[in-house]
Every structure is written in C-alpha cells, then in structure tokens.
Motif scaffolding. Structure first.
Motif, PDB file in Angstrom:
ATOM      1  N   ALA A 124      15.873  51.595  17.127  1.00  0.00           N
ATOM      2  CA  ALA A 124      15.151  50.833  15.485  1.00  0.00           C
ATOM      3  C   ALA A 124      15.974  51.474  14.061  1.00  0.00           C
ATOM      4  N   SER A 125      16.285  52.584  14.240  1.00  0.00           N
ATOM      5  CA  SER A 125      16.283  53.016  12.184  1.00  0.00           C
ATOM      6  C   SER A 125      17.561  52.077  11.799  1.00  0.00           C
ATOM      7  N   ALA A 126      18.542  51.508  13.009  1.00  0.00           N
ATOM      8  CA  ALA A 126      20.248  50.872  12.004  1.00  0.00           C
ATOM      9  C   ALA A 126      19.762  49.448  12.219  1.00  0.00           C
ATOM     10  N   ASP A 127      17.475  48.718  12.547  1.00  0.00           N
ATOM     11  CA  ASP A 127      17.635  47.720  11.897  1.00  0.00           C
ATOM     12  C   ASP A 127      16.741  47.884  10.663  1.00  0.00           C
ATOM     13  N   THR A 128      16.799  48.495   9.651  1.00  0.00           N
ATOM     14  CA  THR A 128      16.524  48.545   8.256  1.00  0.00           C
ATOM     15  C   THR A 128      17.332  47.907   8.213  1.00  0.00           C
ATOM     16  N   ARG A 129      16.594  46.691   7.034  1.00  0.00           N
ATOM     17  CA  ARG A 129      17.367  45.944   6.257  1.00  0.00           C
ATOM     18  C   ARG A 129      17.000  46.344   5.526  1.00  0.00           C
ATOM     19  N   PRO A 130      18.063  46.093   4.199  1.00  0.00           N
ATOM     20  CA  PRO A 130      18.008  46.144   2.530  1.00  0.00           C
ATOM     21  C   PRO A 130      17.235  46.071   1.533  1.00  0.00           C
ATOM     22  N   GLU A 131      16.632  44.543   2.191  1.00  0.00           N
ATOM     23  CA  GLU A 131      15.394  44.266   1.347  1.00  0.00           C
ATOM     24  C   GLU A 131      14.156  45.073   2.108  1.00  0.00           C
ATOM     25  N   GLU A 132      13.937  45.919   2.671  1.00  0.00           N
ATOM     26  CA  GLU A 132      12.586  46.956   2.780  1.00  0.00           C
ATOM     27  C   GLU A 132      12.949  47.403   2.015  1.00  0.00           C
ATOM     28  N   ILE A 133      14.465  47.951   1.918  1.00  0.00           N
ATOM     29  CA  ILE A 133      13.820  49.286   1.205  1.00  0.00           C
ATOM     30  C   ILE A 133      13.932  48.893  -0.644  1.00  0.00           C
ATOM     31  N   THR A 134      12.687  49.528  -1.593  1.00  0.00           N
ATOM     32  CA  THR A 134      12.004  48.944  -1.966  1.00  0.00           C
ATOM     33  C   THR A 134      11.877  50.368  -3.199  1.00  0.00           C
ATOM     34  N   ALA A 135      11.623  49.996  -4.466  1.00  0.00           N
ATOM     35  CA  ALA A 135      10.977  51.350  -5.824  1.00  0.00           C
ATOM     36  C   ALA A 135      10.285  51.465  -4.900  1.00  0.00           C
ATOM     37  N   GLN A 136       8.896  50.866  -4.212  1.00  0.00           N
ATOM     38  CA  GLN A 136       7.676  51.043  -3.641  1.00  0.00           C
ATOM     39  C   GLN A 136       7.830  52.146  -2.611  1.00  0.00           C
ATOM     40  N   CYS A 137       8.900  51.885  -2.348  1.00  0.00           N
ATOM     41  CA  CYS A 137       9.023  53.152  -1.134  1.00  0.00           C
ATOM     42  C   CYS A 137       9.205  54.597  -1.700  1.00  0.00           C
ATOM     43  N   PHE A 138       9.914  54.896  -3.228  1.00  0.00           N
ATOM     44  CA  PHE A 138      10.158  55.994  -3.711  1.00  0.00           C
ATOM     45  C   PHE A 138       8.915  56.531  -4.545  1.00  0.00           C
ATOM     46  N   HIS A 139       8.038  55.800  -5.261  1.00  0.00           N
ATOM     47  CA  HIS A 139       7.104  55.525  -6.523  1.00  0.00           C
ATOM     48  C   HIS A 139       6.779  57.664  -6.788  1.00  0.00           C
ATOM     49  N   ASP A 140       6.434  57.316  -7.391  1.00  0.00           N
ATOM     50  CA  ASP A 140       6.164  58.614  -7.894  1.00  0.00           C
ATOM     51  C   ASP A 140       7.336  60.311  -7.085  1.00  0.00           C
ATOM     52  N   SER A 141       8.046  60.249  -7.215  1.00  0.00           N
ATOM     53  CA  SER A 141       9.630  60.803  -6.679  1.00  0.00           C
ATOM     54  C   SER A 141      10.188  61.317  -7.806  1.00  0.00           C
ATOM     55  N   ALA A 142      10.303  62.532  -7.623  1.00  0.00           N
ATOM     56  CA  ALA A 142      11.219  63.511  -7.900  1.00  0.00           C
ATOM     57  C   ALA A 142      12.710  63.815  -7.697  1.00  0.00           C
ATOM     58  N   VAL A 143      12.821  63.735  -6.697  1.00  0.00           N
ATOM     59  CA  VAL A 143      14.004  63.548  -5.755  1.00  0.00           C
ATOM     60  C   VAL A 143      13.914  62.911  -4.254  1.00  0.00           C
ATOM     61  N   VAL A 144      15.463  61.673  -3.930  1.00  0.00           N
ATOM     62  CA  VAL A 144      15.648  61.223  -3.219  1.00  0.00           C
ATOM     63  C   VAL A 144      16.750  61.595  -2.493  1.00  0.00           C
ATOM     64  N   HIS A 145      16.370  62.360  -1.312  1.00  0.00           N
ATOM     65  CA  HIS A 145      17.343  63.171  -0.495  1.00  0.00           C
ATOM     66  C   HIS A 145      17.652  62.049   0.614  1.00  0.00           C
ATOM     67  N   MET A 146      18.925  61.444   0.761  1.00  0.00           N
ATOM     68  CA  MET A 146      19.926  60.045   1.730  1.00  0.00           C
ATOM     69  C   MET A 146      20.542  60.996   2.596  1.00  0.00           C
ATOM     70  N   GLU A 147      20.791  60.630   3.176  1.00  0.00           N
ATOM     71  CA  GLU A 147      21.210  61.572   4.255  1.00  0.00           C
ATOM     72  C   GLU A 147      22.798  60.774   5.040  1.00  0.00           C
ATOM     73  N   GLY A 148      23.673  61.057   4.513  1.00  0.00           N
ATOM     74  CA  GLY A 148      25.379  60.447   5.040  1.00  0.00           C
ATOM     75  C   GLY A 148      25.592  59.289   5.422  1.00  0.00           C
ATOM     76  N   TYR A 149      24.876  59.815   6.593  1.00  0.00           N
ATOM     77  CA  TYR A 149      24.890  58.215   7.754  1.00  0.00           C
ATOM     78  C   TYR A 149      24.615  57.274   7.532  1.00  0.00           C
ATOM     79  N   LEU A 150      23.772  56.817   6.476  1.00  0.00           N
ATOM     80  CA  LEU A 150      23.993  55.393   5.634  1.00  0.00           C
ATOM     81  C   LEU A 150      24.824  55.044   5.578  1.00  0.00           C
ATOM     82  N   LEU A 151      25.809  55.338   4.757  1.00  0.00           N
ATOM     83  CA  LEU A 151      27.167  55.189   4.219  1.00  0.00           C
ATOM     84  C   LEU A 151      27.601  54.490   5.535  1.00  0.00           C
ATOM     85  N   PHE A 152      27.008  54.224   6.895  1.00  0.00           N
ATOM     86  CA  PHE A 152      27.264  53.486   7.796  1.00  0.00           C
ATOM     87  C   PHE A 152      27.195  51.997   7.347  1.00  0.00           C
TER      88      PHE A 152
END
Length: 329
Positions: free
Chosen positions: A136-164
């Motif tokens: 299911a994690s590979a089914d994430t669509r770009p349009e689903e990741i919006t600024a709302q996911c990160f509201h009121d956040s100091a840091v967004v920590h991303m794993e390198g696997y997203l580069l795939f």
C-alpha cells in the motif's frame, strides 16, 4: 532552530511498513541472492517464498525508516506525526494502533493493496539485510501529499526510499516547503544512493536543510573514503550534515563548525535494525527544541545505542528511561 510561533513538531514521511524480524546466517543471505546490508524491493510472492525458507518464528513490529524516527520522537515526549499509506487490512490497523500507543499522531491514507512489510534478516554480526514489499505504501499518489500533511511542523523528515518515486518526492518537498518546515533527508541505504545519484544531487542542492548518512551511504554519494572530506561534501549545500560511523560515533557539521560525537554505551550490539532511524529521532528532537548540535548528537547516540541492545526498532521502557536520564544530564 526552535521556530517562533510554531509547535516544534517533527513529521516522518515515508513507507508505512511492518517489520518481520528473523535471525539467519550469512549463508542464508547468500543463498537467497541479495546483497548483505542492503535493501531489495520484491513482490509479494517473492517475499512469501523467502519467508517460507526462514528457520525460526518471525517477530512482527511496526516499522519503516521515517516511521521509526517518528516513534522515537514520540517516546522522547516530543510532538510527532507520521504520514504514509497503509492497507485496509488487519496488518494496517495493527500499524496505526501501534503508532498511537507510541505517542505518534497517525496521518494515514488507506489503499486496497496489502499493508507493506519488510523482512529484516539479522545475521550473527548484528547486521540487517532488508527484503521489502512496499504494498500500500507504494500506492501513495503525489497529489495526496499536501501542505496540510505538515501543518504546524518544524521539520519534515523524509526517508531516502522516496527517491524511488521521483514525482512523489517532488510533491513531498514542495508541500513541506509550502508548510514552512525544514526538510531532513536520511539517505537510507547505499543501494538507494547508487540508483538515484542524479536526482539526489539535485534535491539536496535545492531543497534539503538537514542531511543524514552512514559511512556506506556517504561513500556512495560522495565517492570519498576519507571521513572529513566526505562530511564536508555532504554539508556543501545544506545547513547541517551528519555522518554516522557506527560503533565509533558520528560527526556533525553545521556551517563551518564540526563536532565529533562519541558513541554511547559499551554493550555489544544485538541487532542494528533501526539504529540510524533512532539516531535521527534524538538528533532532530534536540534540534527542534533548541539544543546545541553537540548535545543533540549525544542524545542521538544514546538512542542509537539503546536500539542496538534489542531485536527490532522498538526500544523498551527501561531503555527510554536511560535515554531520558542522558537528556537531563
């Protein structure tokens, strides 16, 4: 770097996965034909075929690199959120419930695909080799990741696997910046770096504020074996770079200042699963709460040490007590 007017929340963004932990020999790793210490993506039939060959009963725990980091922040009593996609199945519900129990706010989308999972093969030297079905994690669509996911956040920590998934990575970086958050990137695996070199160079130069790598990942990215030169290369386009060197500790560079962080503890590692992820928990927690880089590094080392004393990336309560004592000191 504690932001004014903002809750110092850390958001982990990555694959919602359940770790399946097994102990096997080096010969087992060779026999199934994967590179020891790396991460190999497979389909479900291949994962099931390998699982049928393991000799012991597997242990299942919530996992995924960025998720492990978010859990560590939550266990430090920090403000943590995890963004990802799980399956609409029992394993996915187990994953979400486990986040809440560990002090993490779930921000999870669902998919009809099965929840992703990782077979983590732990060899006698405590090294882990990962066989990953993203599901299911590979089914994430770009349009689903919006600024709302990160509201009121100091840091967004991303794993390198997203580069795939370059489109998803681009959308995630754009959303984080729109939300006003700093971007932390963990290079995740030398195999990721080797397969994503051009894209990686571009996003580090343009979008990354904090870059975290271990020795193998740094060597794959920079082509350098000398630690001082590799660290300087990692830090060239970011505010802060961290180079983890295993049992010898780590180096942190912030602008022109370099800090040598000693390793914590003296016990023999039982399993290195999640060591880098929990290191990032301590480091990022320290930074968003305004700790000096050196103190943040010591807290990171304490988290990395404690997770190596257990199987899997779930530090037990007594381990967190020792870490918090380190924090108070």
């Amino acid at each position: 770097m504690k932001p004014q007017g903002k809750t110092p929340r850390i958001v982990g963004l990555g694959s919602a996965l359940v770790d399946i932990l097994v102990h096997e020999s080096d010969d087992f790793v060779r026999r199934i034909g994967v590179e020891k210490g790396g991460m190999t993506l497979v389909d479900m039939p291949t994962l099931e075929k390998i699982l049928n060959q393991v000799s012991g009963a597997p242990i299942e725990v919530p996992g995924g690199s960025a998720c492990n980091t978010a859990v560590g922040v939550g266990q430090l009593n920090g403000c943590a959120r995890f963004v990802g996609k799980r399956g609409n199945d029992d394993l996915g519900r187990f994953f979400e419930k486990a986040l809440v129990e560990r002090g993490v706010e779930p921000f999870l989308m669902t998919s009809d695909l099965p929840t992703g999972r990782v077979l983590s093969i732990i060899t006698p030297d405590a090294q882990r080799t990962m066989i990953t079905y993203l599901g299911a994690s590979a089914d994430t669509r770009p349009e689903e990741i919006t600024a709302q996911c990160f509201h009121d956040s100091a840091v967004v920590h991303m794993e390198g696997y997203l580069l795939f998934n370059p489109d998803l990575m681009a959308a995630s970086l754009n959303a984080a910046k729109k939300a006003g958050a700093k971007v932390s990137l963990d290079l995740a695996s030398f195999t990721v770096v080797e397969q994503s070199q051009t894209l990686l160079e571009d996003i580090i130069r343009r979008d990354v504020d904090i870059l975290i790598a271990n020795e193998d990942e740094a060597r794959a990215y920079t082509g350098l074996r000398d630690e001082a030169r590799a660290l300087a290369r990692l830090a060239r386009h970011v505010d802060t770079a961290a180079l983890k060197i295993g049992a010898r500790g780590s180096f942190i560079q912030n602008k022109d200042q370099v800090y040598r962080i000693p390793a914590q503890g003296s016990g023999q590692a039982v399993d290195t699963t999640g060591a880098g992820d929990l290191w990032a928990s301590g480091f990022l927690y320290g930074l968003v709460n305004g700790y000096p880089h050196e103190k943040s590094g010591r807290l990171a080392s304490a988290c990395g040490y404690e997770v190596c004393q257990v199987v899997g990336a779930d530090i037990p309560a007594d381990g967190w007590m020792r870490i918090k004592e380190e924090l108070e000191e």
